[in-house]
Write a protein that holds these residues in place. Structure first.
Motif, mmCIF file in Angstrom:
data_model
loop_
_atom_site.group_PDB
_atom_site.id
_atom_site.type_symbol
_atom_site.label_atom_id
_atom_site.label_comp_id
_atom_site.label_asym_id
_atom_site.label_seq_id
_atom_site.Cartn_x
_atom_site.Cartn_y
_atom_site.Cartn_z
ATOM 1 N N SER A 119 -39.997 47.405 7.849
ATOM 2 C CA SER A 119 -38.911 46.783 7.521
ATOM 3 C C SER A 119 -39.015 46.646 6.033
ATOM 4 C CB SER A 119 -38.660 45.104 8.206
ATOM 5 O OG SER A 119 -37.432 44.534 7.738
ATOM 6 N N THR A 120 -38.698 45.422 5.425
ATOM 7 C CA THR A 120 -38.738 45.183 3.826
ATOM 8 C C THR A 120 -39.218 43.604 3.855
ATOM 9 O OG1 THR A 120 -37.964 45.245 1.682
ATOM 10 C CG2 THR A 120 -36.262 44.970 3.603
ATOM 11 N N ALA A 121 -39.928 43.209 3.097
ATOM 12 C CA ALA A 121 -40.151 41.741 2.728
ATOM 13 C C ALA A 121 -38.764 41.250 2.020
ATOM 14 C CB ALA A 121 -41.238 41.471 1.564
ATOM 15 N N TYR A 122 -37.913 42.175 1.374
ATOM 16 C CA TYR A 122 -36.764 41.422 1.016
ATOM 17 C C TYR A 122 -35.475 41.632 1.949
ATOM 18 C CZ TYR A 122 -39.420 41.738 -3.183
ATOM 19 O OH TYR A 122 -40.719 41.733 -3.916
ATOM 20 N N ALA A 123 -35.860 41.614 2.922
ATOM 21 C CA ALA A 123 -34.763 41.546 4.495
ATOM 22 C C ALA A 123 -34.077 40.204 4.128
ATOM 23 C CB ALA A 123 -35.212 41.952 5.694
ATOM 24 N N ASN A 124 -34.737 39.165 3.927
ATOM 25 C CA ASN A 124 -34.309 37.923 3.836
ATOM 26 C C ASN A 124 -34.464 37.450 2.731
ATOM 27 O OD1 ASN A 124 -34.023 37.453 6.992
ATOM 28 N ND2 ASN A 124 -36.309 38.155 7.005
ATOM 29 N N CYS A 125 -34.233 38.136 1.668
ATOM 30 C CA CYS A 125 -34.304 37.616 0.134
ATOM 31 C C CYS A 125 -33.023 36.662 -0.057
ATOM 32 C CB CYS A 125 -34.114 38.960 -0.755
ATOM 33 S SG CYS A 125 -32.533 39.747 -0.660
ATOM 34 N N ASP A 126 -32.386 36.352 0.655
ATOM 35 C CA ASP A 126 -31.330 35.208 0.373
ATOM 36 C C ASP A 126 -32.025 33.859 0.817
ATOM 37 O OD1 ASP A 126 -31.459 35.914 3.236
ATOM 38 O OD2 ASP A 126 -29.676 34.973 3.641
ATOM 39 N N GLN A 166 -35.786 31.421 -0.188
ATOM 40 C CA GLN A 166 -36.921 31.626 -1.039
ATOM 41 C C GLN A 166 -38.162 31.593 -0.363
ATOM 42 O OE1 GLN A 166 -37.486 28.185 -3.514
ATOM 43 N NE2 GLN A 166 -38.773 29.088 -5.065
ATOM 44 N N LYS A 167 -38.445 30.800 0.551
ATOM 45 C CA LYS A 167 -39.750 30.965 1.529
ATOM 46 C C LYS A 167 -39.341 31.736 2.577
ATOM 47 C CE LYS A 167 -41.075 26.454 -0.117
ATOM 48 N NZ LYS A 167 -41.502 24.994 0.458
ATOM 49 N N GLY A 218 -23.407 38.037 0.966
ATOM 50 C CA GLY A 218 -23.684 36.478 0.724
ATOM 51 C C GLY A 218 -24.706 36.568 -0.555
ATOM 52 N N ALA A 219 -25.861 36.183 -0.296
ATOM 53 C CA ALA A 219 -26.875 35.951 -1.340
ATOM 54 C C ALA A 219 -27.630 37.017 -1.785
ATOM 55 C CB ALA A 219 -27.680 34.854 -1.456
ATOM 56 N N ARG A 220 -27.620 38.244 -0.834
ATOM 57 C CA ARG A 220 -28.302 39.208 -0.873
ATOM 58 C C ARG A 220 -27.718 40.326 -1.637
ATOM 59 N NH1 ARG A 220 -28.409 38.402 5.144
ATOM 60 N NH2 ARG A 220 -30.670 38.426 5.641
ATOM 61 N N PRO A 221 -28.517 41.166 -2.568
ATOM 62 C CA PRO A 221 -27.922 41.759 -3.577
ATOM 63 C C PRO A 221 -27.327 43.299 -3.179
ATOM 64 C CG PRO A 221 -30.248 42.419 -3.461
ATOM 65 C CD PRO A 221 -29.962 41.353 -2.547
ATOM 66 N N ASN A 222 -27.701 43.993 -1.916
ATOM 67 C CA ASN A 222 -27.249 45.279 -1.468
ATOM 68 C C ASN A 222 -27.280 45.421 -0.109
ATOM 69 O OD1 ASN A 222 -29.943 45.812 -0.977
ATOM 70 N ND2 ASN A 222 -30.272 45.896 -3.063
ATOM 71 N N LEU A 261 -33.301 46.717 -10.084
ATOM 72 C CA LEU A 261 -34.585 46.105 -10.006
ATOM 73 C C LEU A 261 -34.318 44.665 -10.488
ATOM 74 C CD1 LEU A 261 -37.497 46.629 -9.212
ATOM 75 C CD2 LEU A 261 -37.909 47.185 -11.467
ATOM 76 N N VAL A 262 -33.384 44.208 -11.105
ATOM 77 C CA VAL A 262 -33.434 43.005 -12.204
ATOM 78 C C VAL A 262 -33.471 42.026 -10.761
ATOM 79 C CG1 VAL A 262 -31.889 41.384 -13.346
ATOM 80 C CG2 VAL A 262 -32.336 43.834 -14.137
ATOM 81 N N PHE A 263 -32.606 42.226 -9.947
ATOM 82 C CA PHE A 263 -32.687 41.204 -8.881
ATOM 83 C C PHE A 263 -33.970 40.760 -8.535
ATOM 84 C CE2 PHE A 263 -32.178 39.436 -4.617
ATOM 85 C CZ PHE A 263 -31.419 38.775 -4.622
ATOM 86 N N PHE A 264 -34.910 41.447 -8.134
ATOM 87 C CA PHE A 264 -36.186 41.211 -7.592
ATOM 88 C C PHE A 264 -37.207 41.041 -8.510
ATOM 89 C CE2 PHE A 264 -33.856 44.336 -4.949
ATOM 90 C CZ PHE A 264 -33.867 43.911 -3.868
ATOM 91 N N ALA A 265 -36.900 41.222 -9.859
ATOM 92 C CA ALA A 265 -37.968 41.115 -10.762
ATOM 93 C C ALA A 265 -37.441 39.973 -11.584
ATOM 94 C CB ALA A 265 -37.958 42.353 -11.732
ATOM 95 N N THR A 266 -36.423 39.178 -11.334
ATOM 96 C CA THR A 266 -36.243 37.851 -12.142
ATOM 97 C C THR A 266 -36.171 36.573 -11.139
ATOM 98 O OG1 THR A 266 -33.933 38.327 -11.650
ATOM 99 C CG2 THR A 266 -34.739 38.968 -13.938
ATOM 100 N N ARG A 267 -36.473 36.889 -9.801
ATOM 101 C CA ARG A 267 -36.452 35.760 -9.088
ATOM 102 C C ARG A 267 -37.880 35.694 -8.293
ATOM 103 N NH1 ARG A 267 -31.713 37.834 -9.079
ATOM 104 N NH2 ARG A 267 -29.856 36.544 -8.770
ATOM 105 N N GLN A 268 -38.276 34.780 -7.572
ATOM 106 C CA GLN A 268 -39.422 34.478 -7.003
ATOM 107 C C GLN A 268 -39.192 33.930 -5.480
ATOM 108 O OE1 GLN A 268 -42.802 34.129 -9.492
ATOM 109 N NE2 GLN A 268 -41.074 35.685 -9.439
ATOM 110 N N TRP A 269 -40.364 34.477 -4.690
ATOM 111 C CA TRP A 269 -40.339 34.286 -3.304
ATOM 112 C C TRP A 269 -41.625 33.868 -2.991
ATOM 113 C CZ3 TRP A 269 -37.464 38.296 -5.401
ATOM 114 C CH2 TRP A 269 -35.921 38.319 -4.918
ATOM 115 N N GLN A 270 -41.504 33.129 -1.858
ATOM 116 C CA GLN A 270 -42.885 32.797 -1.248
ATOM 117 C C GLN A 270 -43.057 33.498 0.037
ATOM 118 O OE1 GLN A 270 -43.609 28.586 -1.318
ATOM 119 N NE2 GLN A 270 -42.622 28.305 -3.392
ATOM 120 N N PHE A 271 -43.797 34.324 0.258
ATOM 121 C CA PHE A 271 -43.993 35.471 1.395
ATOM 122 C C PHE A 271 -44.991 34.738 2.294
ATOM 123 C CE2 PHE A 271 -41.976 38.491 -1.309
ATOM 124 C CZ PHE A 271 -40.690 38.667 -0.737
ATOM 125 N N LYS A 272 -44.925 34.084 3.464
ATOM 126 C CA LYS A 272 -45.822 33.538 4.117
ATOM 127 C C LYS A 272 -46.646 34.944 4.616
ATOM 128 C CE LYS A 272 -47.039 30.516 8.125
ATOM 129 N NZ LYS A 272 -46.385 29.761 9.079
#
Length: 513
Positions: free
Chosen positions: A157-164, A166-167, A203-207, A396-407
């Motif tokens: 999958s991708t770590a950004y599947a739930n990029c909407d 933060q944690k 929603g809050a997802r970019p694509n 790439l801007v969406f992923f490079a201007t935001r922060q996520w905490q991946f457990k």
């Protein structure tokens, strides 16, 4: 005793057959190479291959095996390449487009499935993304249900599947719309209707990529039943850290494209947050994790689907500012042989200022170049290149201007279970990444594997770059002093300054001769 006989993971694959989707992609190639080299007891490897660009699956396999990535295997153990068996099929077709004879072969022999096939185009039309990322996954699940001795199905999958969020924990989150609801809707909706409702679906997802990858996870949870399944979620996958070669890369997606464009002097301004962490992950770390996860899923059955967030941002972070600091000197130290302009990328956090420099430092030189090229019978290409480059960097801007905490608890737990041999052979410990060395290998990898320029060409490239620097500086001085002369030469002070400046320009020219 050799390393592979001491490796519990390598021994697991002895006599077993694996089935791989996406085997010709960036990650797929590394997976195929690593399994063949580090699991020599593997019996057979079935690759799902479709007809593409006039090439049949068997021809595509021959083309694949001639790739630079398999050079080490061709030298050390060429017979292992005979273990790869092409399976004619297509992830977008019902039943995966597999013939009955091939299906019987898979059902009889396969123990492990690695499903990495997907469309990674961020802006793919929703209908296409659903077919690849969701229905493609459903087709693989249906195949898995037919294999009686299946021991592990690893879904990428991708770590950004739930990029909407933060944690992001190692769980499958409930979606706002079920997979089947979306599948049913796009069957009767027109393309125009889909475009109209897309913003609400995202929603809050970019694509569409992140949306359909998230729903594919839900689909797995709903449809896998008792299948032994695990999900690996990598963040931004980049060049290899160590295997098969340091810096190996074969595409210009995401970060690689930015490095390449900046090293050639094409990319001059980039709108990003310098203090933000860019969660990049070397491709060989992801592949080592996938191989280990399959072993763990088969040998230590779980009551639920284990999720593995494969990222670096929490355990070994690197900021965009750090990447800029480390990589700009590399464009000078290891220059490519040809440039558009002298390298000079600047990261800007001010959107307005960035847009000004895009106009002055991107489009203006591009239009001048294309005009001169057209007048001399050449091709107009620079404006088109910049349009594509700006589209890619904006994604790439969406992923490079935001922060996520991946457990990443499951990854740490898995790491602790491994022997010392397996921790080394199938290393996925992101704490071992030394970013300055990794980025240096990355740059050299782009030169060698993308631009096809061997290290022996570096001295000549440095001389060319020095001449380009001198030419650029001379042009800059001439433009500046020409403008200065036009506006100030008639005044006495202007005349004095102009004479002094010309003297400095003469001294500079003399110093370069």
């Amino acid at each position: 005793m050799d390393t592979f006989s001491e490796s519990e993971i390598a021994r697991f694959y002895n006599g077993r057959c694996v089935f791989i989707t996406g085997g010709t992609g960036f990650m797929g190639k590394v997976l195929v190479e690593k399994l063949l080299r580090s699991c020599p007891g593997l019996k057979n490897m079935y690759l799902l291959l479709r007809n593409k660009k006039g090439l049949a699956p068997r021809q595509r396999l021959e083309q694949l095996l001639n790739d630079k990535i398999f050079e080490r295997i061709r030298e050390e153990n060429p017979k292992s390449l005979n273990k790869i068996i092409p399976i004619s099929g297509d992830i977008t077709v019902d039943g995966l487009g597999i013939s009955q004879n091939d299906l019987n072969q898979l059902v009889k022999n396969v123990s492990v499935i690695f499903h990495s096939a997907a469309t990674i185009k961020f802006e793919e039309p929703l209908r296409v993304a659903v077919n690849y990322n969701m229905l493609g996954t459903r087709r693989v699940i249906k195949l898995a249900h037919q294999i009686p001795q299946l021991e592990a199905l690893v879904h990428v999958s991708t770590a950004y599947a739930n990029c909407d969020r933060q944690k992001i924990d190692e769980v499958i989150y409930d979606p706002k719309i079920t997979p089947q609801q979306l599948i049913d809707a796009i069957e009767w909706m027109s393309d125009e209707m889909i475009e109209n409702i897309l913003p609400k679906l995202l929603g809050a997802r970019p694509n569409t990529y992140t949306l359909t990858k998230a729903l594919a996870e839900t689909m797995i949870m709903e449809e896998c039943g008792s299948l032994p399944v695990a999900i690996v979620r990598p963040s931004i996958v980049t060049a290899s850290r160590r295997e098969p070669y340091p810096g190996w890369v074969d595409n210009i997606h995401n970060v690689t494209g930015i490095f390449l464009a900046s090293s050639k002097g094409v990319l001059r301004s980039l709108y990003l947050n310098s203090s933000a962490v860019l969660d990049i992950i070397p491709v060989d770390i992801v592949i080592n994790l996938m191989i280990t996860v399959a072993w763990n899923t088969a040998t230590k059955p779980q009551n639920s689907i284990l999720i593995y967030n494969c990222s670096s941002g929490m355990l070994n972070p690197i900021t965009i500012g750090d990447i800029e600091k480390y990589t700009f000197p590399l464009a000078i130290k290891y220059p490519c042989s040809e440039h558009f302009r002298y390298p000079g990328l600047t990261i800007r956090s001010n959107r307005f200022l960035h847009n000004v420099f895009v106009l002055l430092d991107h489009y203006m030189p591009a239009y001048i170049f294309d005009t001169i090229s057209a007048l001399t019978g050449g091709n107009r290409m620079m404006v088109r290149i910049y349009e594509k480059l700006h589209k890619a960097t904006e994604q790439l801007v969406f992923f490079a201007t935001r922060q996520w905490q991946f457990k990443s608890t499951n990854i740490r737990d898995l790491q602790e279970q491994l022997s010392e041999v397996d921790q080394k052979t199938f290393c996925f410990d992101v704490k071992q990444i030394h970013w300055p060395q990794y980025l240096e290998d990355y740059y050299l990898g782009i030169r060698r594997y993308i631009l096809k320029e061997e290290n022996s060409t570096i001295p000549a490239a440095r001389k060319n770059l020095k001449r380009l620097y001198f030419t650029n500086k001379t042009i800059e001085y001439l433009i500046f002093f020409g403008l200065f002369n036009a506006f100030m030469y008639r005044s006495g002070a202007g005349s004095y300054i102009w004479s002094s400046a010309k003297s400095k320009l003469f001294d500079f020219v003399q110093s370069q001769v």
